[in-house]
Write an enzyme that holds these catalytic residues in place. Structure first.
Site, PDB file in Angstrom:
ATOM      1  N   ASN A 265      24.519  18.576  21.327  1.00  0.00           N
ATOM      2  CA  ASN A 265      24.711  17.230  21.067  1.00  0.00           C
ATOM      3  C   ASN A 265      23.803  17.117  19.933  1.00  0.00           C
ATOM      4  O   ASN A 265      22.991  17.734  19.788  1.00  0.00           O
ATOM      5  CB  ASN A 265      24.599  16.440  22.277  1.00  0.00           C
ATOM      6  CG  ASN A 265      25.967  16.443  23.086  1.00  0.00           C
ATOM      7  OD1 ASN A 265      26.842  15.976  22.220  1.00  0.00           O
ATOM      8  ND2 ASN A 265      25.979  16.409  24.443  1.00  0.00           N
TER       9      ASN A 265
ATOM     10  N   CYS B  86      33.738  18.688  23.079  1.00  0.00           N
ATOM     11  CA  CYS B  86      33.287  17.920  24.024  1.00  0.00           C
ATOM     12  C   CYS B  86      34.238  17.907  25.232  1.00  0.00           C
ATOM     13  O   CYS B  86      35.356  17.851  25.004  1.00  0.00           O
ATOM     14  CB  CYS B  86      33.166  16.456  23.605  1.00  0.00           C
ATOM     15  SG  CYS B  86      32.512  15.094  24.509  1.00  0.00           S
TER      16      CYS B  86
ATOM     17  N   HIS C 164      32.352  11.314  20.990  1.00  0.00           N
ATOM     18  CA  HIS C 164      31.829  10.147  21.726  1.00  0.00           C
ATOM     19  C   HIS C 164      32.161   8.609  21.078  1.00  0.00           C
ATOM     20  O   HIS C 164      31.494   7.736  21.404  1.00  0.00           O
ATOM     21  CB  HIS C 164      30.125  10.267  21.876  1.00  0.00           C
ATOM     22  CG  HIS C 164      29.970  11.195  22.476  1.00  0.00           C
ATOM     23  ND1 HIS C 164      28.598  11.945  23.201  1.00  0.00           N
ATOM     24  CD2 HIS C 164      30.640  12.493  23.336  1.00  0.00           C
ATOM     25  CE1 HIS C 164      28.650  12.733  24.043  1.00  0.00           C
ATOM     26  NE2 HIS C 164      29.916  13.203  24.072  1.00  0.00           N
TER      27      HIS C 164
ATOM     28  N   TYR D  41      31.348   6.239  26.182  1.00  0.00           N
ATOM     29  CA  TYR D  41      30.204   6.009  25.448  1.00  0.00           C
ATOM     30  C   TYR D  41      30.553   4.741  24.647  1.00  0.00           C
ATOM     31  O   TYR D  41      29.698   4.086  23.916  1.00  0.00           O
ATOM     32  CB  TYR D  41      30.006   7.072  24.210  1.00  0.00           C
ATOM     33  CG  TYR D  41      29.458   8.245  24.959  1.00  0.00           C
ATOM     34  CD1 TYR D  41      27.928   8.359  25.203  1.00  0.00           C
ATOM     35  CD2 TYR D  41      30.296   9.457  25.538  1.00  0.00           C
ATOM     36  CE1 TYR D  41      27.563   9.481  25.578  1.00  0.00           C
ATOM     37  CE2 TYR D  41      29.645  10.418  26.325  1.00  0.00           C
ATOM     38  CZ  TYR D  41      28.119  10.539  26.192  1.00  0.00           C
ATOM     39  OH  TYR D  41      27.832  11.510  26.747  1.00  0.00           O
TER      40      TYR D  41
HETATM   41  P1  NAD Z   1      18.808  22.569  28.466  1.00  0.00           P
HETATM   42  O1  NAD Z   1      17.589  21.734  28.231  1.00  0.00           O
HETATM   43  O2  NAD Z   1      19.018  23.289  29.755  1.00  0.00           O
HETATM   44  O3  NAD Z   1      18.923  23.600  27.198  1.00  0.00           O
HETATM   45  C1  NAD Z   1      19.756  24.842  27.219  1.00  0.00           C
HETATM   46  C2  NAD Z   1      18.883  26.058  26.844  1.00  0.00           C
HETATM   47  O4  NAD Z   1      18.613  26.121  25.357  1.00  0.00           O
HETATM   48  C3  NAD Z   1      17.631  26.060  27.388  1.00  0.00           C
HETATM   49  O5  NAD Z   1      17.267  27.287  28.190  1.00  0.00           O
HETATM   50  C4  NAD Z   1      16.550  26.284  26.057  1.00  0.00           C
HETATM   51  O6  NAD Z   1      15.380  27.007  26.458  1.00  0.00           O
HETATM   52  C5  NAD Z   1      17.348  26.751  25.142  1.00  0.00           C
HETATM   53  N1  NAD Z   1      17.038  26.326  23.781  1.00  0.00           N
HETATM   54  C6  NAD Z   1      16.121  25.379  23.338  1.00  0.00           C
HETATM   55  N2  NAD Z   1      16.045  25.784  22.049  1.00  0.00           N
HETATM   56  C7  NAD Z   1      16.810  26.828  21.702  1.00  0.00           C
HETATM   57  C8  NAD Z   1      17.084  27.500  20.307  1.00  0.00           C
HETATM   58  N3  NAD Z   1      16.151  27.174  19.360  1.00  0.00           N
HETATM   59  N4  NAD Z   1      17.858  28.596  20.430  1.00  0.00           N
HETATM   60  C9  NAD Z   1      18.206  29.130  21.479  1.00  0.00           C
HETATM   61  N5  NAD Z   1      18.081  28.232  22.687  1.00  0.00           N
HETATM   62  C10 NAD Z   1      17.427  27.249  22.645  1.00  0.00           C
HETATM   63  O7  NAD Z   1      20.197  21.868  27.871  1.00  0.00           O
HETATM   64  P2  NAD Z   1      21.370  21.536  29.029  1.00  0.00           P
HETATM   65  O8  NAD Z   1      21.255  20.071  29.440  1.00  0.00           O
HETATM   66  O9  NAD Z   1      22.097  22.574  29.575  1.00  0.00           O
HETATM   67  O10 NAD Z   1      22.583  21.432  27.521  1.00  0.00           O
HETATM   68  C11 NAD Z   1      22.612  22.250  26.563  1.00  0.00           C
HETATM   69  C12 NAD Z   1      23.186  21.457  25.322  1.00  0.00           C
HETATM   70  O11 NAD Z   1      24.571  21.215  25.540  1.00  0.00           O
HETATM   71  C13 NAD Z   1      22.767  20.111  24.976  1.00  0.00           C
HETATM   72  O12 NAD Z   1      22.699  20.069  23.524  1.00  0.00           O
HETATM   73  C14 NAD Z   1      23.701  19.187  25.477  1.00  0.00           C
HETATM   74  O13 NAD Z   1      23.668  17.817  25.126  1.00  0.00           O
HETATM   75  C15 NAD Z   1      24.915  19.832  25.323  1.00  0.00           C
HETATM   76  N6  NAD Z   1      26.138  19.484  26.225  1.00  0.00           N
HETATM   77  C16 NAD Z   1      27.276  18.967  25.301  1.00  0.00           C
HETATM   78  C17 NAD Z   1      28.441  18.771  25.933  1.00  0.00           C
HETATM   79  C18 NAD Z   1      29.383  18.195  25.352  1.00  0.00           C
HETATM   80  O14 NAD Z   1      30.285  17.767  25.719  1.00  0.00           O
HETATM   81  N7  NAD Z   1      29.574  18.583  23.709  1.00  0.00           N
HETATM   82  C19 NAD Z   1      28.307  19.084  27.407  1.00  0.00           C
HETATM   83  C20 NAD Z   1      27.415  19.159  28.131  1.00  0.00           C
HETATM   84  C21 NAD Z   1      25.989  19.584  27.308  1.00  0.00           C
HETATM   85  C1  G6P Z   2      29.063  14.245  28.961  1.00  0.00           C
HETATM   86  C2  G6P Z   2      29.334  14.366  27.534  1.00  0.00           C
HETATM   87  C3  G6P Z   2      28.258  15.384  27.039  1.00  0.00           C
HETATM   88  C4  G6P Z   2      27.006  15.233  27.621  1.00  0.00           C
HETATM   89  C5  G6P Z   2      26.948  15.056  29.137  1.00  0.00           C
HETATM   90  C6  G6P Z   2      25.569  14.367  29.401  1.00  0.00           C
HETATM   91  O1  G6P Z   2      29.656  15.319  29.780  1.00  0.00           O
HETATM   92  O2  G6P Z   2      30.319  14.688  27.081  1.00  0.00           O
HETATM   93  O3  G6P Z   2      28.137  15.453  25.613  1.00  0.00           O
HETATM   94  O4  G6P Z   2      25.942  16.063  27.184  1.00  0.00           O
HETATM   95  O5  G6P Z   2      28.007  14.104  29.401  1.00  0.00           O
HETATM   96  O6  G6P Z   2      25.492  15.108  30.831  1.00  0.00           O
HETATM   97  P1  G6P Z   2      24.133  14.909  31.526  1.00  0.00           P
HETATM   98  O7  G6P Z   2      24.349  15.423  32.892  1.00  0.00           O
HETATM   99  O8  G6P Z   2      23.232  15.991  30.884  1.00  0.00           O
HETATM  100  O9  G6P Z   2      23.475  13.594  31.412  1.00  0.00           O
HETATM  101 MN    MN Z   3      30.266  15.217  24.746  1.00  0.00          MN
END
Ligand code: NAD
Ligand code: G6P
Ligand code: MN
Length: 434
Positions: free
Chosen positions: A147, A169, A199, A254
């Protein structure tokens, strides 16, 4: 078999993805999964790597799991690169969610000042990944979850040579599932045509077995369904019934930041004081998850993972890769180049839209003009996204300020400058271009 690289492999979501790959193995023959992380995530990565290994072993799936801090080794010859990293980790998200609240502005991971700063931290990293992909896996598809997924996709489309990029997403698929559940029918029978931005997309039309049921769904959303369904079952938000009836399209969760900003600000301030912001809640959940993941008897994804917002994210990823790989030509909602699908948005900009998924990638369905009531907001957010990308790429202070001021959640130029200055200071270590 295919090689998949997962950047941000130490994410607590990864077991969900592994579970999806195992379930999808008959249509998507994955041979190797390479989980990549950075020094800060090294321990989490090893815990996830070992759990993933136990999961594939238990399922009898012929997938080998690798984990490494060497991104280039992971990218080499990959067919799909899945990005799901968080630059600065949850500590950075806590700042994005907390600092704006001090100025009576919504503090959120993907919207407003928080979304702006998550983009500023992420874009330089994704563009580096793209440069490496050009050399190491020029044929690969980049599937980005990181994100703010729409803004990150915009940056890749405009500032890299990678064309095979798709932003993903779980939101649209979750709404479709919710509506199928409320109608008590199989999810595959329901199709919603989505259009807008990540979003910020709207369900324009809903069909059940091909029959238009949009009016019935809107009535349900307004809490007036004959079926007696509650509003919350559909998008998790309570809207003023007359408002959704007049809107006539399905908003996403959102949208409440834009249509209910005061309520949301008050709720966020209350939560911050009582339980901590969402990032702090997630931090506790993550600690609990990693304690479970370390248990060498665990070899499936645990129930507790459902406490995260990313429900169905692996399903979205796996069905997308499957349809590209098999040229399935089914319809899925992804973030891709507009190419004229939505009128009034630049052709080369990223939009979130229903697409036919082919071997050559997503082909957006032609949506034409968005309803007049939502068109302006979508365009305004696209302007914000584009200025944000410009700021991230240039590291220019004035451009970042401009992005902050034109965001509808920020009340004035003066407040924008205060929030900008405080967030720039707080995130200095992760903003090398500023
Ligand atoms: P998190 O904080 O667990 O991060 C995931 C991993 O990324 C961590 O282990 C961290 O060490 C690593 N990291 C940080 N910088 C890095 C880099 N430069 N290169 C490689 N790895 C790196 O995060 P999370 O809560 O598991 O979420 C991961 C990502 O996915 C976030 O950006 C979140 O917003 C996104 N997300 C998006 C959706 C969606 O709908 N698009 C759904 C869920 C999560
Ligand atoms: C939804 C959205 C993701 C976002 C997540 C946040 O799934 O589509 O883009 O990262 O919610 O979930 P969290 O558990 O990290 O608050
Ligand atoms: Mn999303």
């Amino acid at each position: 078999g295919l090689k998949i690289a997962v950047i941000g492999g130490g994410s607590s979501y990864t077991p969900e993805l592994i579970d999806g790959l195992i379930k999808g193995q008959h249509e998507l023959p994955v041979k190797e999964v390479w989980l990549v992380d950075v020094e800060e995530g090294k321990e989490k990565l090893a815990i996830i790597g070992r759990l993933a290994q136990r999961m594939v072993y238990k399922a009898g799936a012929p997938i080998t799991i690798h984990w490494t801090l060497d991104r280039q080794a992971a990218l080499k010859d990959a067919a799909f690169v899945i990005t799901q990293f968080r630059v600065g980790g949850l500590a950075a998200r806590i700042k994005d969610e907390t600092i704006p609240l001090k100025y009576d502005v919504i503090g959120q991971e993907t919207n407003g000042p928080g979304g702006l700063f998550k983009a500023l931290r992420t874009i330089p990293v994704i563009l580096d990944i793209c440069e490496e992909m050009e050399v190491l896996c020029p044929e690969a598809w980049l599937i980005n979850f990181t994100n703010p997924a729409g803004i990150v996709t915009e940056a890749v489309l405009r500032h890299s040579r990678i064309n095979k990029v798709i932003g993903l997403c779980n939101g649209p698929i979750s709404i479709s599932r919710g509506i199928a559940m409320a109608l008590n029918v199989e999810p595959a029978r329901v199709r919603i045509d989505f259009a807008g931005l990540n979003h910020m997309s709207y369900g324009l039309k809903t069909t059940l077995d091909g029959e238009d049921i949009s009016r019935r769904v809107i009535a349900m959303l307004a809490g007036r369904g004959e079926d007696g369904q509650t509003i919350r079952q559909l998008t998790g938000v309570e809207w003023v019934p007359e408002f959704v009836e007049a809107l006539g399209v399905i908003p996403c969760g959102y949208h409440r930041y834009y249509y209910q900003p005061r309520t949301m600000l008050a709720a966020m301030k209350r939560e911050a004081a009582q339980t901590g912001t969402r990032a702090e809640v997630v931090k506790r959940l993550e600690d609990e998850l990693f304690a479970l993941y370390q248990d060498s008897n665990l070899n499936v994804k645990p129930k507790q993972l459902e406490g995260r917002g990313g429900a169905y994210y692996s399903e979205a990823a796996v069905q997308l890769m499957r349809s590209i790989y098999t040229d399935k030509r089914d319809i899925q909602v992804v973030n891709t180049r507009n190419q004229g699908a939505i009128a009034g948005i630049p052709d080369e900009s990223a939009v979130e839209v229903s697409c036919v998924i082919t071997r050559e990638g997503p082909r957006p369905l032609v949506m034409g003009e968005l309803p007049v009531a939502v068109r302006g907001l979508v365009q305004q957010i696209k302007s914000f996204e584009r200025v944000t990308v410009d700021a991230a790429v240039s590291g220019d202070y004035r451009t970042a300020l401009l992005a902050m001021v034109i965001n509808p959640l920020v009340p004035s130029d003066a407040v924008a400058k205060q929030i900008l200055d405080e967030l720039l200071e707080a995130h200095r270590a992760y903003l090398p271009r500023f």
